[in-house]
Design a protein around this motif. Structure first.
Motif, PDB file in Angstrom:
ATOM      1  N   ASN A   1      59.506  15.842  22.419  1.00  0.00           N
ATOM      2  CA  ASN A   1      60.349  16.387  23.026  1.00  0.00           C
ATOM      3  C   ASN A   1      61.249  15.405  22.797  1.00  0.00           C
ATOM      4  OD1 ASN A   1      59.223  18.883  24.272  1.00  0.00           O
ATOM      5  ND2 ASN A   1      58.430  17.252  25.985  1.00  0.00           N
TER       6      ASN A   1
ATOM      7  N   PHE B   1      65.960  14.396  23.306  1.00  0.00           N
ATOM      8  CA  PHE B   1      67.359  14.830  24.069  1.00  0.00           C
ATOM      9  C   PHE B   1      68.311  13.718  23.300  1.00  0.00           C
ATOM     10  CE2 PHE B   1      64.855  16.460  27.391  1.00  0.00           C
ATOM     11  CZ  PHE B   1      63.379  16.164  26.829  1.00  0.00           C
TER      12      PHE B   1
ATOM     13  N   TYR C   1      72.070  12.515  25.230  1.00  0.00           N
ATOM     14  CA  TYR C   1      72.654  11.884  26.898  1.00  0.00           C
ATOM     15  C   TYR C   1      74.456  11.761  26.087  1.00  0.00           C
ATOM     16  CZ  TYR C   1      68.934  13.453  30.012  1.00  0.00           C
ATOM     17  OH  TYR C   1      67.728  13.772  29.926  1.00  0.00           O
TER      18      TYR C   1
ATOM     19  N   LEU D   1      73.310  15.190  30.096  1.00  0.00           N
ATOM     20  CA  LEU D   1      72.160  16.275  28.383  1.00  0.00           C
ATOM     21  C   LEU D   1      73.059  17.567  28.330  1.00  0.00           C
ATOM     22  CD1 LEU D   1      69.360  16.735  27.685  1.00  0.00           C
ATOM     23  CD2 LEU D   1      68.985  17.806  29.130  1.00  0.00           C
TER      24      LEU D   1
ATOM     25  N   PHE E   1      68.479  19.634  23.728  1.00  0.00           N
ATOM     26  CA  PHE E   1      67.330  18.850  23.810  1.00  0.00           C
ATOM     27  C   PHE E   1      66.833  19.645  22.403  1.00  0.00           C
ATOM     28  CE2 PHE E   1      64.947  21.381  26.940  1.00  0.00           C
ATOM     29  CZ  PHE E   1      65.985  21.892  27.302  1.00  0.00           C
TER      30      PHE E   1
ATOM     31  N   TYR F   1      62.301  21.406  22.349  1.00  0.00           N
ATOM     32  CA  TYR F   1      61.018  21.115  22.476  1.00  0.00           C
ATOM     33  C   TYR F   1      59.896  20.816  21.327  1.00  0.00           C
ATOM     34  CZ  TYR F   1      61.937  26.003  23.050  1.00  0.00           C
ATOM     35  OH  TYR F   1      61.996  27.369  22.855  1.00  0.00           O
TER      36      TYR F   1
ATOM     37  N   THR G   1      56.174  16.468  29.073  1.00  0.00           N
ATOM     38  CA  THR G   1      56.863  17.182  29.925  1.00  0.00           C
ATOM     39  C   THR G   1      58.322  15.902  31.146  1.00  0.00           C
ATOM     40  OG1 THR G   1      55.905  18.672  31.078  1.00  0.00           O
ATOM     41  CG2 THR G   1      57.263  18.135  32.438  1.00  0.00           C
ATOM     42  N   PRO G   2      59.189  15.745  31.062  1.00  0.00           N
ATOM     43  CA  PRO G   2      59.454  14.171  30.581  1.00  0.00           C
ATOM     44  C   PRO G   2      59.644  13.424  32.276  1.00  0.00           C
ATOM     45  CG  PRO G   2      61.641  15.346  29.763  1.00  0.00           C
ATOM     46  CD  PRO G   2      59.929  16.482  30.033  1.00  0.00           C
ATOM     47  N   GLY G   3      59.039  15.015  33.058  1.00  0.00           N
ATOM     48  CA  GLY G   3      58.814  13.926  34.680  1.00  0.00           C
ATOM     49  C   GLY G   3      57.370  13.783  34.503  1.00  0.00           C
ATOM     50  N   ALA G   4      56.747  14.061  33.648  1.00  0.00           N
ATOM     51  CA  ALA G   4      55.176  13.318  33.795  1.00  0.00           C
ATOM     52  C   ALA G   4      55.103  12.193  32.658  1.00  0.00           C
ATOM     53  CB  ALA G   4      54.241  14.159  32.933  1.00  0.00           C
ATOM     54  N   TYR G   5      56.376  12.085  31.739  1.00  0.00           N
ATOM     55  CA  TYR G   5      55.886  10.823  30.846  1.00  0.00           C
ATOM     56  C   TYR G   5      56.607   9.857  30.308  1.00  0.00           C
ATOM     57  CZ  TYR G   5      52.039  13.565  28.732  1.00  0.00           C
ATOM     58  OH  TYR G   5      50.568  14.402  28.991  1.00  0.00           O
ATOM     59  N   GLY G   6      58.003  10.299  31.263  1.00  0.00           N
ATOM     60  CA  GLY G   6      59.119   9.372  31.130  1.00  0.00           C
ATOM     61  C   GLY G   6      59.513   9.736  29.679  1.00  0.00           C
ATOM     62  N   TYR G   7      60.720   8.937  29.760  1.00  0.00           N
ATOM     63  CA  TYR G   7      61.950   8.700  27.856  1.00  0.00           C
ATOM     64  C   TYR G   7      61.693   7.773  27.063  1.00  0.00           C
ATOM     65  CZ  TYR G   7      65.099  12.742  28.665  1.00  0.00           C
ATOM     66  OH  TYR G   7      65.596  13.531  30.055  1.00  0.00           O
TER      67      TYR G   7
ATOM     68  N   PHE H   1      63.803   5.784  25.083  1.00  0.00           N
ATOM     69  CA  PHE H   1      65.131   5.477  24.677  1.00  0.00           C
ATOM     70  C   PHE H   1      65.517   4.659  23.091  1.00  0.00           C
ATOM     71  CE2 PHE H   1      67.866   7.565  27.683  1.00  0.00           C
ATOM     72  CZ  PHE H   1      67.111   7.413  29.255  1.00  0.00           C
TER      73      PHE H   1
ATOM     74  N   SER I   1      58.574  13.802  39.608  1.00  0.00           N
ATOM     75  CA  SER I   1      58.534  12.327  39.506  1.00  0.00           C
ATOM     76  C   SER I   1      60.138  11.626  39.788  1.00  0.00           C
ATOM     77  CB  SER I   1      57.852  11.804  38.343  1.00  0.00           C
ATOM     78  OG  SER I   1      58.387  12.116  37.295  1.00  0.00           O
TER      79      SER I   1
ATOM     80  N   TYR J   1      65.440   2.723  35.756  1.00  0.00           N
ATOM     81  CA  TYR J   1      65.544   2.786  34.278  1.00  0.00           C
ATOM     82  C   TYR J   1      66.163   1.639  34.423  1.00  0.00           C
ATOM     83  CZ  TYR J   1      62.831   6.600  31.672  1.00  0.00           C
ATOM     84  OH  TYR J   1      62.273   6.444  30.466  1.00  0.00           O
TER      85      TYR J   1
ATOM     86  N   GLY K   1      58.247  21.972  31.953  1.00  0.00           N
ATOM     87  CA  GLY K   1      58.626  22.448  30.988  1.00  0.00           C
ATOM     88  C   GLY K   1      59.351  21.367  30.466  1.00  0.00           C
TER      89      GLY K   1
END
Lengths: 114, 112
Positions: free
Chosen positions: A31, A33, A35, A45, A48, A50, A97-103, A105, B32, B36, B96
């Motif tokens: 993924n 993105f 911004y 945003l 993005f 995927y 999934t960003p909520g699980a792995y973060g970004y 930058f 989550s 940052y 997703g």
């Protein structure tokens, strides 16, 4: 060390020009993105992706398009730059999934449209 | 629409002070909350919080999440000039590829 690289740190373009902002990641992330960051507005945003050749609109896609021909590269295109697109542009990538792995930058591209 | 609100938006303190930065959120399908730090370049990851009440620590920085009241705090003790930065709070939701939703950031300035 994993990296997200944005091709230009600073860019000055004229109104009406077509502008390409490039982002490359070396982490085999799915993924990616784009911004923009503006004082008082935070990060918003734009688009993005995927997967290769897949793209989704974010919250503010108007005036922008994107291209992802290869997994590692995600380009943001300003078809006809306008002064209200003067901003800091940040690219990010995520393993899943960003909520699980973060970004992770990139360092950002500060674009000025005159 | 997902929403993340940070406060204060800016803060000036003296070196050695302790600061608390706040982040509240309204999201569907919370996954989550992330913090940052952004100096003059790429935002760098500090913490990811998924469970309520468990404090995460890294040196002088710590953070905790309250999923019932929908907020998180970031504490910095014994502040140093190198802590001057914009601190970004973001929330991830869903399963997703949807992007993180960010707050506007807190601009922290540490004076010598």
């Amino acid at each position: 060390d994993v990296k997200v690289t944005q091709s230009s740190r600073y860019l000055v373009k004229r109104t009406g020009e077509k502008v390409f902002l490039e982002c490359v990641q070396d982490m085999d992330h799915e993924n990616m993105f784009w911004y923009r960051q503006d004082p008082g507005l935070g990060l918003r945003l734009i688009y993005f992706s995927y997967d290769v050749k897949m793209k989704e609109k974010g919250d503010i896609p108007e005036g922008y398009s994107v291209s992802r021909e290869k997994k590692e590269r995600f380009s943001l295109i300003l078809e006809s730059a306008s002064t209200n697109q003067t901003s800091m542009y940040l690219c990010a990538s995520s393993l899943g999934t960003p909520g699980a792995y973060g970004y992770t930058f990139g360092s950002g591209t500060r674009l000025t449209v005159v | 629409e997902d929403k993340v609100v940070q406060s204060p938006l800016s803060l000036v303190v003296h070196e050695g002070d302790t600061v608390t930065l706040n982040c509240s959120y309204e999201v569907t399908n919370f996954r989550s909350l992330l913090w940052y730090k952004q100096e003059k370049k790429a935002p760098t990851f500090l913490f990811m919080l998924t469970s309520s009440g468990i404090e995460k620590k890294s040196g002088r920085l710590s953070s905790i999440l309250d999923k019932k009241e929908l907020f998180s705090i970031l504490n910095i003790t014994a502040t140093q000039t190198g802590d001057s930065a914009i601190y970004l709070c973001a929330v991830g939701s869903g399963g997703g590829a949807d992007g993180l939703t960010f707050g506007k950031g807190t601009h922290l300035i540490i004076q010598p």
